[in-house]
Write an enzyme that holds these catalytic residues in place. Structure first.
Site, PDB file in Angstrom:
ATOM      1  N   LYS A 176      25.254   7.028  25.384  1.00 35.26           N
ATOM      2  CA  LYS A 176      26.118   7.727  24.430  1.00 35.26           C
ATOM      3  C   LYS A 176      26.212   6.841  23.188  1.00 35.26           C
ATOM      4  CE  LYS A 176      30.205  10.589  24.090  1.00 35.26           C
ATOM      5  NZ  LYS A 176      30.908  10.183  22.887  1.00 35.26           N
ATOM      6  N   CYS A 233      41.757 -38.283  25.082  1.00 36.33           N
ATOM      7  CA  CYS A 233      41.693 -39.752  25.087  1.00 36.33           C
ATOM      8  C   CYS A 233      42.687 -40.401  24.135  1.00 36.33           C
ATOM      9  CB  CYS A 233      40.279 -40.216  24.755  1.00 36.33           C
ATOM     10  SG  CYS A 233      39.881 -40.037  23.005  1.00 36.33           S
ATOM     11  N   CYS A 293      37.593 -35.454  17.509  1.00 32.60           N
ATOM     12  CA  CYS A 293      38.128 -36.675  18.092  1.00 32.60           C
ATOM     13  C   CYS A 293      37.251 -37.823  17.624  1.00 32.60           C
ATOM     14  CB  CYS A 293      38.078 -36.548  19.613  1.00 32.60           C
ATOM     15  SG  CYS A 293      38.214 -38.116  20.473  1.00 32.60           S
ATOM     16  N   GLU A 338      21.303   9.235  29.874  1.00 39.78           N
ATOM     17  CA  GLU A 338      20.963   8.566  28.617  1.00 39.78           C
ATOM     18  C   GLU A 338      22.183   7.839  28.055  1.00 39.78           C
ATOM     19  OE1 GLU A 338      19.657  12.409  27.345  1.00 39.78           O
ATOM     20  OE2 GLU A 338      21.146  12.504  25.733  1.00 39.78           O
ATOM     21  N   GLU A 341       0.841  -1.195   0.000  1.00 40.34           N
ATOM     22  CA  GLU A 341       0.000   0.000   0.000  1.00 40.34           C
ATOM     23  C   GLU A 341       0.879   1.249   0.000  1.00 40.34           C
ATOM     24  OE1 GLU A 341      -2.897   0.652  -0.573  1.00 40.34           O
ATOM     25  OE2 GLU A 341      -3.455   2.532   0.394  1.00 40.34           O
ATOM     26  N   TYR A 342       1.956   1.196   0.825  1.00 40.48           N
ATOM     27  CA  TYR A 342       2.896   2.318   0.849  1.00 40.48           C
ATOM     28  C   TYR A 342       3.456   2.528  -0.563  1.00 40.48           C
ATOM     29  CZ  TYR A 342       6.842   5.309   2.119  1.00 40.48           C
ATOM     30  OH  TYR A 342       7.717   6.354   2.190  1.00 40.48           O
ATOM     31  N   CYS A 361      43.601 -37.044  20.039  1.00 43.48           N
ATOM     32  CA  CYS A 361      42.826 -36.246  20.984  1.00 43.48           C
ATOM     33  C   CYS A 361      43.612 -36.046  22.287  1.00 43.48           C
ATOM     34  CB  CYS A 361      41.518 -36.977  21.268  1.00 43.48           C
ATOM     35  SG  CYS A 361      40.556 -36.287  22.613  1.00 43.48           S
ATOM     36  N   LYS A 374      23.274  14.580  31.990  1.00 45.90           N
ATOM     37  CA  LYS A 374      23.017  16.000  31.749  1.00 45.90           C
ATOM     38  C   LYS A 374      22.203  16.542  32.901  1.00 45.90           C
ATOM     39  CE  LYS A 374      22.991  15.186  26.777  1.00 45.90           C
ATOM     40  NZ  LYS A 374      22.183  14.916  25.581  1.00 45.90           N
ATOM     41  N   CYS A 425      36.111 -41.412  24.743  1.00 47.89           N
ATOM     42  CA  CYS A 425      36.671 -40.136  25.177  1.00 47.89           C
ATOM     43  C   CYS A 425      35.897 -39.573  26.366  1.00 47.89           C
ATOM     44  CB  CYS A 425      36.608 -39.152  24.013  1.00 47.89           C
ATOM     45  SG  CYS A 425      37.375 -37.571  24.365  1.00 47.89           S
ATOM     46  N   GLU A 472      22.090  11.395  16.868  1.00 47.21           N
ATOM     47  CA  GLU A 472      23.132  10.523  16.329  1.00 47.21           C
ATOM     48  C   GLU A 472      22.570   9.634  15.224  1.00 47.21           C
ATOM     49  OE1 GLU A 472      25.882  11.167  17.974  1.00 47.21           O
ATOM     50  OE2 GLU A 472      27.275   9.464  17.759  1.00 47.21           O
ATOM     51  N   ASP A 482      27.010   5.467  19.458  1.00 43.76           N
ATOM     52  CA  ASP A 482      28.290   5.423  18.766  1.00 43.76           C
ATOM     53  C   ASP A 482      28.051   5.552  17.268  1.00 43.76           C
ATOM     54  OD1 ASP A 482      30.977   5.341  18.695  1.00 43.76           O
ATOM     55  OD2 ASP A 482      31.163   3.167  18.935  1.00 43.76           O
ATOM     56  N   LYS A 493      32.307   6.623  30.472  1.00 46.71           N
ATOM     57  CA  LYS A 493      32.566   5.429  29.650  1.00 46.71           C
ATOM     58  C   LYS A 493      32.573   4.149  30.482  1.00 46.71           C
ATOM     59  CE  LYS A 493      34.586   7.622  25.819  1.00 46.71           C
ATOM     60  NZ  LYS A 493      35.055   7.262  24.510  1.00 46.71           N
ATOM     61  N   TYR A 518      18.789   8.540  16.625  1.00 47.22           N
ATOM     62  CA  TYR A 518      18.207   8.884  17.926  1.00 47.22           C
ATOM     63  C   TYR A 518      18.441  10.363  18.179  1.00 47.22           C
ATOM     64  CZ  TYR A 518      17.146   4.226  19.774  1.00 47.22           C
ATOM     65  OH  TYR A 518      16.599   2.995  20.006  1.00 47.22           O
ATOM     66  N   SER A 563      31.213  19.508  22.041  1.00 49.90           N
ATOM     67  CA  SER A 563      31.414  18.114  22.470  1.00 49.90           C
ATOM     68  C   SER A 563      31.262  18.053  23.985  1.00 49.90           C
ATOM     69  CB  SER A 563      32.784  17.614  22.023  1.00 49.90           C
ATOM     70  OG  SER A 563      33.773  18.463  22.535  1.00 49.90           O
ATOM     71  N   ILE A 564      31.240  16.846  24.507  1.00 53.51           N
ATOM     72  CA  ILE A 564      31.107  16.726  25.956  1.00 53.51           C
ATOM     73  C   ILE A 564      32.398  16.183  26.545  1.00 53.51           C
ATOM     74  CG2 ILE A 564      28.964  16.511  27.256  1.00 53.51           C
ATOM     75  CD1 ILE A 564      28.151  14.248  25.586  1.00 53.51           C
TER      76      ILE A 564
HETATM   77  S1  IVH Z   1      24.974  15.715  23.892  1.00 56.73           S
HETATM   78  C1  IVH Z   1      26.583  19.838  24.439  1.00 56.73           C
HETATM   79  N1  IVH Z   1      24.083  13.271  24.055  1.00 56.73           N
HETATM   80  O1  IVH Z   1      28.961  12.494  21.620  1.00 56.73           O
HETATM   81  C2  IVH Z   1      26.326  18.359  24.409  1.00 56.73           C
HETATM   82  N2  IVH Z   1      25.961  13.659  22.679  1.00 56.73           N
HETATM   83  O2  IVH Z   1      31.076  14.739  22.531  1.00 56.73           O
HETATM   84  C3  IVH Z   1      26.287  17.862  23.025  1.00 56.73           C
HETATM   85  N3  IVH Z   1      26.783  11.659  21.518  1.00 56.73           N
HETATM   86  O3  IVH Z   1      29.748  13.529  18.743  1.00 56.73           O
HETATM   87  C4  IVH Z   1      26.228  16.414  22.916  1.00 56.73           C
HETATM   88  N4  IVH Z   1      25.294  10.266  22.316  1.00 56.73           N
HETATM   89  O4  IVH Z   1      27.293  12.900  18.665  1.00 56.73           O
HETATM   90  C5  IVH Z   1      25.000  14.080  23.524  1.00 56.73           C
HETATM   91  N5  IVH Z   1      23.147  11.133  24.272  1.00 56.73           N
HETATM   92  C6  IVH Z   1      24.069  11.955  23.738  1.00 56.73           C
HETATM   93  C7  IVH Z   1      25.045  11.484  22.860  1.00 56.73           C
HETATM   94  C8  IVH Z   1      25.986  12.358  22.343  1.00 56.73           C
HETATM   95  C9  IVH Z   1      26.334  10.404  21.525  1.00 56.73           C
HETATM   96  C10 IVH Z   1      27.967  12.118  20.766  1.00 56.73           C
HETATM   97  C11 IVH Z   1      27.705  13.309  19.907  1.00 56.73           C
HETATM   98  C12 IVH Z   1      29.033  14.000  19.847  1.00 56.73           C
HETATM   99  C13 IVH Z   1      29.728  13.534  21.065  1.00 56.73           C
HETATM  100  C14 IVH Z   1      29.810  14.662  22.044  1.00 56.73           C
END
Ligand code: IVH
Length: 814
Positions: free
Chosen positions: A120, A449, A464, A118, A34-35, A446, A315, A470, A197, A122, A339, A247, A81-82
């Protein structure tokens, strides 16, 4: 709006709704067909009226023209970045909370700070820009200040909404408005940048690699690089074929969002309502302890997640507090990535050992210099099988990358070739110190045995062959042996077998037939003691014996199995119920099955080369012979033994037997040419090259046959003998006519090389002949062996034909 415009808008709305149901909610409301139908309709409409094309049209999801390069995009709000917390223990979580409290100047008596925790993910960070609810641009993070415009590629990701789902448009109804009216831009922020991500699920990654392999293309290394590569792919059609997911986890620029939540968790909920995938594994927690708990919970889940993660992210939940905390250079003070201990580490292979599994497969295991990986000290890693060893070329002394995934056995990922020890470390081009590791060469028998080990063609595993003997395979062998379709020992199930073996009452099937009532009672007593399950009745001095008596009776009743079941029960590799039956039907007696070489076995119906070799190997293994002899000695008697099957005569025709010997180049056709006029295969040893060619063999095949004959001087004679012994036992039925010796009188003298006097007599009689004690004019043949005496003289005196054993057998075989 024109009718066409309305029609296109209606189609887009429906298709976007279906995509959301399918990709994000994983709950499609219409069939794929249908889609597809609506999609094609929209595509046709847009093709006819190009002015109807819009930024939120699902037709843009299929790809488009390759770009010469990506356009740069400046991020209105930089993509930061964090900070990463390096302490992977729970201390890392407590330290972050402490730093937040310090920055906020909270005292010990102040309440706990609330955090949104939450995963992180990859993958690759992406900024999605929606204007009035429509996706207008997608950009990579780049250096944080500006990235690349990857909108075309991002539109191919089904999970990413091309148009937002409007918030409540009918508050009275208390229901969300679904996809709302076509014109609804009301309620949307005028600008909403969603950050998140793009990643690839593990199963999608595996399937993608499988497709690559099938197509003969290179495979990808890991999901993260593959996802990043796909997003930064100039050809959107290729990106469209990569299974990407998304996500959402945050915001960039926002304008005109009246109802913007005041917490991070609230924002994630709102994103979900706008139609974005937001990971369910998230929590609002209180203080450092709450963070540590989340960290630990996710650690336990980690391996079972359908995608890779790089840790967790904490956060500060309140946006107001986030603002108060602010930034330190390029990182927010209100967030941290926490980590997990490394899952991979380097170490040295000290030795390669073998473990024998319960089904007899030999698994190579690398003994490692102890190394701390993923929170535990690892000293062993599986190498799986020879193919894996070959693929990774792991050698003793190598430095290797070891990976530990969850609770599973650690694994050697790869070898650091630059660190491979060489014979002469001062010479750059010196040979490696150790050879490639070959399981069969290192373990011809073996390690448990000492039975022979084998690796079948097209099999990754070395095995074996000591199945019954054995100790590594004892339990499995016994469970099979006692099974219902095998010896059918009623009641002797897994539990009793485990105990009999563990407590050393039974080592092999023959031991079962020596068990006494006392043995069973003793076994039960020791098992109960060991498990702390001694019943009250037993403590009170009452011992039940009925169960043991029943077991003994069941064992007793199994002493006379039909031959086929006994064969099946032995657990010979490749011998299932039907092969066992074939063996019993065709050869008719355990002894004949035990003696049969592979070349004869494979001429039986449905027994292939591999099965034939497995059967012959099994009986050639002295340990198995011992067990079978012990079974017979313990009074196990196969029932229904009989003469070989009449069909055997045709199946074992000389040419077929010769062809079954796998002599290089010698096909059945060639074997047939050679065997014309032959009585016994061993006669071939007398054939010159010229004579073989006279039979019609090309020179190379004749040479090949001669080379084989020279290398196997005894094989044909052995086969001739067995074959003839079997054939003479086949009853002279109508097809075979009366026995070949019917009406003939024979006299035996001297010692025959293989047949006893009784055997020779039985064979002659089975062929219809008579055996007389002395030579006379009526004697047709004298069969003479070693140290034949006056009877031989008499024969030559009377001109009676003299046969040796071979000639007799050849005659009988006719
Ligand atoms: S928050 C100011 N939340 O990690 C904060 N980043 O160093 C901005 N990443 O490459 C990032 N999961 O893509 C946030 N739940 C999450 C994340 C996340 C993965 C990645 C992000 C960035 C790196 C941040």
């Amino acid at each position: 709006m024109t009718d066409f415009a309305l029609q296109a808008a209606a189609l887009r709305e429906k298709l976007n709704q279906y995509a959301h149901e399918y990709y994000v909610l994983d709950a499609p409301s219409v069939p794929d067909a249908e889609y597809d139908r609506l999609f094609n309709e929209l595509q046709a409409l847009e093709a006819a009226h190009p002015e109807l094309q819009s930024a939120d049209s699902p037709t843009l999801r299929v790809g488009g023209k390759p770009l010469p390069q990506f356009a740069p995009v400046t991020h209105v709000v930089p993509m930061l970045s964090i900070r990463t917390e390096t302490d992977v223990s729970e201390q890392g979580a407590l330290a972050f909370d402490a730093s937040v409290r310090k920055e906020l100047a909270l005292s010990e008596s102040d309440p706990a700070v609330e955090y949104a925790a939450e995963l992180k993910f990859d993958g690759l960070a992406i900024n999605l820009r929606y204007e009035n609810g429509v996706l207008v641009q997608a950009a990579t993070r780049g250096d944080g200040a500006s990235g690349e415009d990857v909108t075309q590629n991002i539109r191919t990701i089904g999970q990413i909404p091309l148009r937002l789902i409007p918030p409540f448009i009918n508050p009275q109804g208390g229901k969300r408005g679904g996809l709302g009216g076509i014109s609804a831009s009301a309620g949307f922020p005028s600008v909403l940048e969603v950050r998140g991500e793009v990643y690839m699920r593990r199963d999608d990654f595996a399937a993608l690699n499988e497709r690559q392999l099938k197509a003969g293309e290179k495979t990808f290394v890991n999901p993260r690089n593959t996802a990043a590569g796909a997003v930064r792919q100039l050809d959107p059609n290729i990106a469209a074929q990569r299974p990407l997911s998304f996500y959402g986890y945050g915001l960039g620029e926002v304008a005109g969002w009246d109802a913007q939540p005041d917490t991070h968790a609230g924002i994630l909920d709102a994103l979900q309502q706008f139609g974005f995938p937001v990971c369910d594994i998230r929590a609002v927690v209180s203080g450092g302890a709450g963070l540590a708990e989340f960290h630990a919970k996710v650690a336990a889940l980690r391996e079972t997640l359908p995608f890779d993660i790089d840790g967790v992210v904490y956060k500060v939940n309140s946006l107001e507090l986030q603002a108060e905390l602010g930034f330190r250079t390029r990182e927010p003070r209100w967030a941290v990535a926490h980590k997990y201990p490394a899952q991979e580490a380097l170490t040295v292979v000290e030795a390669i050992d073998i473990q024998v599994g319960r089904t007899g497969s030999l698994t190579p295991v690398a003994r490692l210099a102890p190394v701390f990986v993923g929170g535990v000290t690892v000293t062993n890693a599986t190498l799986h099988n020879q193919d894996e060893i070959d693929r990774k070329d792991v050698r003793v002394g190598d430095t290797v990358v070891v990976r530990r995934a969850g609770d599973v056995i650690p694994e050697v990922v790869s070898v650091v070739l630059e660190r491979r020890p060489t014979k002469d470390p001062t010479d750059l081009f010196s040979e490696p110190l150790n050879d490639r590791f070959d399981i069969l060469a290192e373990y011809p028998v073996c390690p448990v045995c000492e039975s022979k080990t084998v690796r079948e063609p097209d099999e990754a595993r070395v095995r074996c062959t000591g199945g019954l003997f054995c100790s590594a395979q004892r339990k499995e062998a016994l469970k099979h042996f006692a099974g219902r379709r095998m010896m059918d020992i009623e009641g002797l199930g897994e539990r009793y077998i485990d105990e009999l073996v563990e407590l050393d009452f039974v080592h092999n099937p023959a031991d079962l037939y020596r068990l006494t009532l006392n043995d069973f009672l003793e076994m039960k007593r020791r098992a109960d003691e060991r498990d702390g399950t001694v019943p009250e009745t037993v403590k009170a001095g009452q011992v039940t014996t009925k169960w043991a008596e029943n077991l003994l009776a069941a064992i007793e009743a199994s002493r006379q199995p039909p031959l086929a079941r006994l064969i099946f029960a032995l657990g010979i590799r490749h011998v299932g119920e039907s092969t066992a039956k074939t063996l019993a039907d065709y050869l008719g007696a355990l002894d004949r099955i035990r003696q049969a070489p592979a070349a004869l076995l494979r001429l039986l119906p449905d027994i292939g080369a591999t099965g034939a070799v497995a059967i012959a190997d099994f009986f050639a293994e002295a340990h198995n012979e011992t067990v079978i002899d012990a079974l017979l000695a313990a009074g196990v008697v196969p029932q229904g033994e009989h003469a070989p099957h009449p069909d055997l005569r045709e199946r074992l025709n000389l040419a077929a037997v010769l062809a079954a010997l796998d002599i290089p180049k010698l096909t059945l056709t060639r074997a047939t040419q050679v065997c014309g006029g032959l009585e016994r295969l061993s006669q071939l040893h007398e054939f010159t090259l010229g004579r073989l060619q006279d039979c019609g063999l090309p020179l190379d095949i004749a040479q090949s046959l001669q080379a084989w004959l020279a290398a196997n001087p005894a094989t044909l004679a052995q086969i001739d003998q067995l074959r003839e012994q079997w054939l003479v036992l086949i009853p002279a039925d109508s097809a075979a006519g009366r026995g070949v010796l019917s009406g003939k009188t024979l006299v035996l003298t001297g010692t025959l090389p293989t047949l006893s006097r009784d055997e020779a007599k039985a064979l002659i009689e089975a062929a219809g002949g008579k055996v007389a004690g002395s030579v006379s004019k009526k004697t047709d043949f004298v069969v003479a062996g070693e140290a034949a005496g006056s009877k031989l003289d008499k024969a030559s005196e009377l001109g009676v034909q003299v046969l040796d054993e071979g000639a007799l057998l050849a005659m009988l075989a006719k």
